[in-house]
Write an enzyme that holds these catalytic residues in place. Structure first.
Site, PDB file in Angstrom:
ATOM      1  N   ILE A 102       0.851  -1.182   0.000  1.00 44.77           N
ATOM      2  CA  ILE A 102       0.000   0.000   0.000  1.00 44.77           C
ATOM      3  C   ILE A 102       0.889   1.234   0.000  1.00 44.77           C
ATOM      4  O   ILE A 102       1.837   1.325   0.778  1.00 44.77           O
ATOM      5  CB  ILE A 102      -0.926   0.019   1.230  1.00 44.77           C
ATOM      6  CG1 ILE A 102      -1.926  -1.145   1.144  1.00 44.77           C
ATOM      7  CG2 ILE A 102      -1.674   1.343   1.345  1.00 44.77           C
ATOM      8  CD1 ILE A 102      -2.831  -1.265   2.355  1.00 44.77           C
ATOM      9  N   CYS A 103       0.608   2.166  -0.904  1.00 42.89           N
ATOM     10  CA  CYS A 103       1.300   3.452  -0.969  1.00 42.89           C
ATOM     11  C   CYS A 103       2.804   3.231  -1.160  1.00 42.89           C
ATOM     12  O   CYS A 103       3.219   2.437  -2.004  1.00 42.89           O
ATOM     13  CB  CYS A 103       0.973   4.266   0.278  1.00 42.89           C
ATOM     14  SG  CYS A 103       1.448   6.014   0.188  1.00 42.89           S
TER      15      CYS A 103
END
Length: 312
Positions: A102-103
């Site tokens: 994520i990210c």
């Protein structure tokens, strides 16, 4: 039960860690039972997250045995990857676990070598850093998330929600993913190839918001792209360009999504027939409704309604 392990390292971004906890933790099977075991694991029993110190209940041994491993971003994406965590991720991947970041967690995932030769995304601000540090990775700075099968990456913040819901849909079907999204009070409308909201975009958010609101209001009726352009006070060519820049979709594509969302609401709140809902949502025929609904939601209207009914 399918185990989802979230890696917690010092400097973890709390939102990135909480996203999979919330999404997978809220997911129930059609029978109402928890669909996933969700654990937080790391090399130490505590991890810093901004000014907060988090408890990490599980060690890396649990992470290596998980079915899905999530790698959240860290506040400093240039910080070196903990070698113990890197070994654990590679071990989990060798066992056949599904690994997702994520990210800016893509930077840590790339440090393991698991992204080499694969297309990947991250927060658009960190895309250049990812490409420079890991030239073997095919960096796509615009995608919300990228699914390579066993290895997945997502862009910043809310794109992690899109990724997690995508995994739920892969595992359990579109109706369960839609109900999970509803439980978490988030929309289930964004595709992997929708572009990130990059700051240097040409389109002003106010103008787009007004246009999207107009589409939602008029979606049930006979609407053409020229009607949308007229409401936005721009040419059809400019309208198409602006939608491509900001949303990565055509105006007609967004109109179809608005109609499918209306059909979802009618399936949830009425006992109308599929034919009646097709007419009331602007999709015309039951056949068109089933085609569009299946493409966007991942299931057919009848199964969607049945799944929601079993959860009420």
């Amino acid at each position: 039960m399918h185990t989802v392990a979230i890696l917690a390292l010092d400097g973890v971004i709390a939102f990135d860690l909480a996203t999979p906890v919330e999404v997978f933790g809220r997911t129930l099977t059609a029978g109402g039972a928890p669909a996933y075991e969700v654990i937080v694991a790391g090399p130490r029993r505590t991890a810093t997250a901004g000014p907060t110190t988090l408890s990490v209940p599980h060690g890396l041994d649990r992470l290596t045995r998980a079915d899905t491993v999530i790698v959240p971003g860290r506040a400093d994406p240039e910080a070196p990857m903990d070698p113990r965590a890197a070994r654990a991720l590679r071990h989990a991947a060798d066992r056949g676990a599904r690994i997702a970041s994520i990210c800016v967690g893509a930077l840590d995932l790339a440090a393991t070598g698991l992204l080499d030769g694969l297309r990947a995304t991250t927060h658009w601000k960190a895309a250049a850093l990812l490409a420079a540090r890991h030239p073997a990775v095919d960096v796509d700075a615009r995608a919300l998330f990228v699914d390579n099968g066993r290895v997945l990456t997502s862009a910043g913040a809310a794109a992690g929600i899109d990724l997690c819901l995508h995994l739920v849909a892969r595992d359990l079907g579109g109706a369960i993913a839609a109900e999970t999204a509803r439980s978490a009070v988030v929309p289930l409308t964004r595709d992997a190839d929708q572009t990130q909201y990059i700051r240097d975009n040409e389109l002003g958010a106010v103008g787009l918001s007004a246009t999207l609101a107009w589409i939602e209001e008029h979606a049930a009726g006979p609407v053409a792209v020229s009607d949308i352009a007229r409401a936005a006070a721009v040419s059809t060519r400019t309208l198409n360009r602006r939608f491509a820049d900001e949303l990565g979709v055509t105006p007609s594509g967004w109109l179809t999504r608005a109609r499918v969302r209306r059909a979802q609401r009618l399936l949830e709140t009425t006992d109308w027939s599929v034919d009646r809902i097709a007419a009331a949502s602007g999709l015309g025929s039951a056949a068109n409704l089933r085609t569009r609904f299946g493409a966007l939601v991942g299931t057919n209207p009848t199964r969607y309604r049945t799944a929601l009914g079993s959860r009420r």
